[in-house]
Design a protein around this motif. Structure first.
Motif, PDB file in Angstrom:
ATOM      1  N   PRO A 123      41.477  80.375   6.253  1.00  0.00           N
ATOM      2  CA  PRO A 123      40.857  79.152   5.720  1.00  0.00           C
ATOM      3  C   PRO A 123      40.023  78.464   6.799  1.00  0.00           C
ATOM      4  CG  PRO A 123      43.156  79.289   5.074  1.00  0.00           C
ATOM      5  CD  PRO A 123      42.927  80.402   6.056  1.00  0.00           C
ATOM      6  N   LEU A 124      38.968  77.819   6.371  1.00  0.00           N
ATOM      7  CA  LEU A 124      38.032  77.167   7.297  1.00  0.00           C
ATOM      8  C   LEU A 124      38.754  76.210   8.236  1.00  0.00           C
ATOM      9  CD1 LEU A 124      35.186  76.393   8.255  1.00  0.00           C
ATOM     10  CD2 LEU A 124      35.024  74.847   6.285  1.00  0.00           C
ATOM     11  N   SER A 125      39.651  75.398   7.704  1.00  0.00           N
ATOM     12  CA  SER A 125      40.340  74.414   8.543  1.00  0.00           C
ATOM     13  C   SER A 125      41.214  75.075   9.598  1.00  0.00           C
ATOM     14  CB  SER A 125      41.194  73.494   7.664  1.00  0.00           C
ATOM     15  OG  SER A 125      42.136  74.249   6.913  1.00  0.00           O
ATOM     16  N   GLU A 126      41.819  76.235   9.271  1.00  0.00           N
ATOM     17  CA  GLU A 126      42.666  76.923  10.236  1.00  0.00           C
ATOM     18  C   GLU A 126      41.850  77.503  11.383  1.00  0.00           C
ATOM     19  OE1 GLU A 126      45.916  76.856  10.378  1.00  0.00           O
ATOM     20  OE2 GLU A 126      45.785  75.512   8.648  1.00  0.00           O
ATOM     21  N   VAL A 127      40.654  77.996  11.083  1.00  0.00           N
ATOM     22  CA  VAL A 127      39.786  78.511  12.141  1.00  0.00           C
ATOM     23  C   VAL A 127      39.382  77.375  13.090  1.00  0.00           C
ATOM     24  CG1 VAL A 127      37.551  79.589  12.629  1.00  0.00           C
ATOM     25  CG2 VAL A 127      38.956  80.422  10.735  1.00  0.00           C
ATOM     26  N   ILE A 128      39.101  76.198  12.517  1.00  0.00           N
ATOM     27  CA  ILE A 128      38.735  75.054  13.357  1.00  0.00           C
ATOM     28  C   ILE A 128      39.917  74.619  14.212  1.00  0.00           C
ATOM     29  CG2 ILE A 128      37.993  72.644  13.316  1.00  0.00           C
ATOM     30  CD1 ILE A 128      36.446  73.298  10.754  1.00  0.00           C
ATOM     31  N   ARG A 129      41.123  74.590  13.628  1.00  0.00           N
ATOM     32  CA  ARG A 129      42.313  74.234  14.420  1.00  0.00           C
ATOM     33  C   ARG A 129      42.551  75.248  15.539  1.00  0.00           C
ATOM     34  NH1 ARG A 129      44.083  72.628   9.172  1.00  0.00           N
ATOM     35  NH2 ARG A 129      44.482  70.376   9.104  1.00  0.00           N
ATOM     36  N   GLU A 130      42.314  76.505  15.252  1.00  0.00           N
ATOM     37  CA  GLU A 130      42.470  77.529  16.283  1.00  0.00           C
ATOM     38  C   GLU A 130      41.467  77.318  17.415  1.00  0.00           C
ATOM     39  OE1 GLU A 130      42.241  82.407  16.755  1.00  0.00           O
ATOM     40  OE2 GLU A 130      42.219  81.477  14.762  1.00  0.00           O
ATOM     41  N   ALA A 131      40.236  76.953  17.057  1.00  0.00           N
ATOM     42  CA  ALA A 131      39.224  76.695  18.083  1.00  0.00           C
ATOM     43  C   ALA A 131      39.578  75.472  18.918  1.00  0.00           C
ATOM     44  CB  ALA A 131      37.855  76.507  17.420  1.00  0.00           C
ATOM     45  N   ALA A 132      40.184  74.476  18.295  1.00  0.00           N
ATOM     46  CA  ALA A 132      40.495  73.233  19.014  1.00  0.00           C
ATOM     47  C   ALA A 132      41.809  73.299  19.768  1.00  0.00           C
ATOM     48  CB  ALA A 132      40.540  72.063  18.018  1.00  0.00           C
ATOM     49  N   GLU A 133      42.655  74.298  19.480  1.00  0.00           N
ATOM     50  CA  GLU A 133      44.002  74.340  20.035  1.00  0.00           C
ATOM     51  C   GLU A 133      44.063  74.247  21.561  1.00  0.00           C
ATOM     52  OE1 GLU A 133      47.993  77.190  19.812  1.00  0.00           O
ATOM     53  OE2 GLU A 133      46.111  77.800  18.876  1.00  0.00           O
ATOM     54  N   PRO A 134      43.207  74.966  22.321  1.00  0.00           N
ATOM     55  CA  PRO A 134      43.324  74.878  23.791  1.00  0.00           C
ATOM     56  C   PRO A 134      43.065  73.488  24.355  1.00  0.00           C
ATOM     57  CG  PRO A 134      42.036  76.805  23.136  1.00  0.00           C
ATOM     58  CD  PRO A 134      42.204  75.962  21.919  1.00  0.00           C
ATOM     59  N   HIS A 135      42.442  72.602  23.570  1.00  0.00           N
ATOM     60  CA  HIS A 135      42.073  71.282  24.082  1.00  0.00           C
ATOM     61  C   HIS A 135      42.906  70.156  23.473  1.00  0.00           C
ATOM     62  CE1 HIS A 135      38.670  73.368  25.824  1.00  0.00           C
ATOM     63  NE2 HIS A 135      38.339  73.814  24.635  1.00  0.00           N
ATOM     64  N   GLN A 136      43.980  70.513  22.750  1.00  0.00           N
ATOM     65  CA  GLN A 136      44.795  69.495  22.102  1.00  0.00           C
ATOM     66  C   GLN A 136      45.617  68.687  23.107  1.00  0.00           C
ATOM     67  OE1 GLN A 136      44.774  68.534  19.081  1.00  0.00           O
ATOM     68  NE2 GLN A 136      44.068  70.185  17.750  1.00  0.00           N
TER      69      GLN A 136
END
Length: 471
Positions: free
Chosen positions: A287-300
């Motif tokens: 899902p689109l939102s999961e890909v975005i969360r994966e991209a943002a994960e290293p900077h959380q």
């Protein structure tokens, strides 16, 4: 991952001064042989065909010095020797001085070949640094200026002096001076941009290859964790039975307990590796939102809040959240954009996600000071970075951007069919978070739906057997 690519820049791999090291000595020798042949031809034709009364001995001496220099360089140094910055500068300085001496013997700026002074300057501007090019231009300017006042007249054997009017001599001096400056700037800027683009594309490819390797490694780890799960469970079960059977034999029972503890440790290690290996080769979409969360994960966990806002369908008819391809280019590109927002935000980053049947839109907004207005039009070009102020150094003491992050993100995302636009809050791009973010930076990424979405019905079919991983 972007940092690794920029580390190479910082370590000097992508550095202007290394251009001169690309020039082989043999190339300069060949070019000088062509110059020597042209100078000898001009002397011979001028003396025999046009009856010019030249200082032939001194002219041959000037050319002979170049010949001797070429011969010595050819015999002493290997053919594949590459010149350093300083060696390149010395060779070009010698060529300019030798040509100026010939012009001094043959009429100065009245000699039509005086325009050739521009040639060595052009070569230097293409391969040397700005400092070396400035030194050479100043040296050439002084020599050309000296030739206006000091030179031997060009005389025929009949005693007729060939001399152009002073006005034309002045015009020749002005023309050569302007040509030196203009061609130097033009050549250096053009070559610099070509090399910068080549270097930036190399860095992009390095970042993408590293991402792909991590994805492949994640698949291997996930497969290994799956395959090793059963034997580890068997070892743990057997060790537990041995502990019960060895009641009263403390030494052997301790060994059995150790086996069980090590099996548990292996299980925990495989679980952590399995989390790192979530990029299984089987997982081609999400899902689109999961890909975005994966991209943002290293900077959380960097002290800034990253708020992902699903605005949903922008059409009157509801459209379900799309599943998109988990391409490394998409994840790495979005990660770089989010990293840039985190680097410059005060406290919060908003990621607005909207979609329709025709397109998908992602806006990354921060509450920082926004992009420098004078750089808005150049954002996405390689090696573009603003000069750090004292406030920047205080707020981000460890931050040293190389001007490649946004270029890599833009290049990778455009490769997937996206179009990017950059603005500041209050600019042309309207955002729901605009009032909250003030003048913060806004990056909008838009894809045609057909470029990255997948059909959920066809995508969710059976995966089949696991791939075989062979050593």
């Amino acid at each position: 991952m972007a940092q690794n690519a920029t580390d190479d820049v910082d370590n000097g791999i992508f550095n202007e001064s290394r251009w001169s090291n690309w020039i082989r000595l043999r190339t300069m020798i060949i070019l000088r042989w062509f110059a020597i042949a042209g100078q000898l031809a001009a002397i011979v034709i001028g003396t025999w065909l046009y009856d010019l009364d030249l200082e032939t001995g001194l002219c041959i001496l000037a050319v002979g010095v170049s010949v001797v220099g070429n011969l010595i360089a050819s015999f002493i140094f290997p053919e594949n020797k590459r010149l350093t910055e300083f060696e390149n500068l010395l060779m070009v300085l010698f060529d300019v001085f030798q040509l100026a001496f010939l012009l001094f013997l043959t009429g100065g700026l009245s000699n039509p070949f005086s325009l050739l002074v521009v040639a060595p300057v052009t070569v230097s501007a293409a391969v040397l640094t700005v400092r070396s090019t400035v030194i050479l231009n100043v040296f050439a300017f002084l020599l050309v200026t000296g030739l206006v006042f000091f030179h031997l007249p060009l005389v025929t054997k009949d005693g007729v002096e060939l001399r152009i009017p002073d006005l034309f001599v002045f015009g020749q001096w002005v023309a050569i001076t302007i040509a030196q400056v203009f061609i130097s700037v033009y050549a250096h800027r053009s070559v610099s941009e070509m090399h910068n683009m080549s270097d930036a594309l190399t860095a992009t490819q390095m970042a993408l290859e590293r991402t792909q390797k991590l994805n492949d490694l994640g698949g291997v780890v996930a497969a290994a964790a799956h395959e090793l799960g059963t034997p580890l469970a068997t070892i743990k079960l057997t060790s537990s039975e041995l502990i019960e059977e060895l009641e009263g034999r403390d030494d052997l029972q301790d060994d059995a307990r150790l086996i069980r503890e090590q099996a548990d440790r292996c299980r925990d290690i495989l679980r952590s590796m399995g989390r790192a290996g979530k990029d299984d080769l089987q997982l081609r979409f999400a899902p689109l939102s999961e890909v975005i969360r994966e991209a943002a994960e290293p900077h959380q966990d960097r002290g800034k809040e990253i708020d992902i806002i699903l605005l949903g369908s922008v059409e009157d008819v509801d459209v379900d959240e799309p599943d998109i391809r988990r391409k490394p280019e998409v994840i790495h590109g979005l990660r770089n954009l989010i990293q840039n927002a985190v680097d410059f935000a005060r406290s919060t980053i908003w990621v607005e996600v909207s979609w329709s049947a025709d397109q998908i839109s992602i806006r990354i907004i921060d509450d920082g000071r926004g992009f420098p207005p004078h750089l808005i039009g150049r954002i996405g070009d390689p090696f573009v970075r603003r000069r750090r102020s004292e406030r920047d150094r205080k707020d981000r003491p460890g931050y040293e951007g190389m001007g490649l992050g946004l270029f890599i993100a833009k290049t990778l995302l455009e490769r997937t069919g996206a179009s990017l636009s950059f603005a500041n809050g209050g600019g042309d791009i309207h955002s729901a978070m605009q009032s909250a973010s003030g003048q913060g930076a806004i990056v909008e990424v838009v894809w045609p739906s057909s470029a990255i979405t997948v059909d959920p019905d066809s995508a969710r079919g059976p995966l089949g057997e696991n791939q075989q991983f062979r050593s």
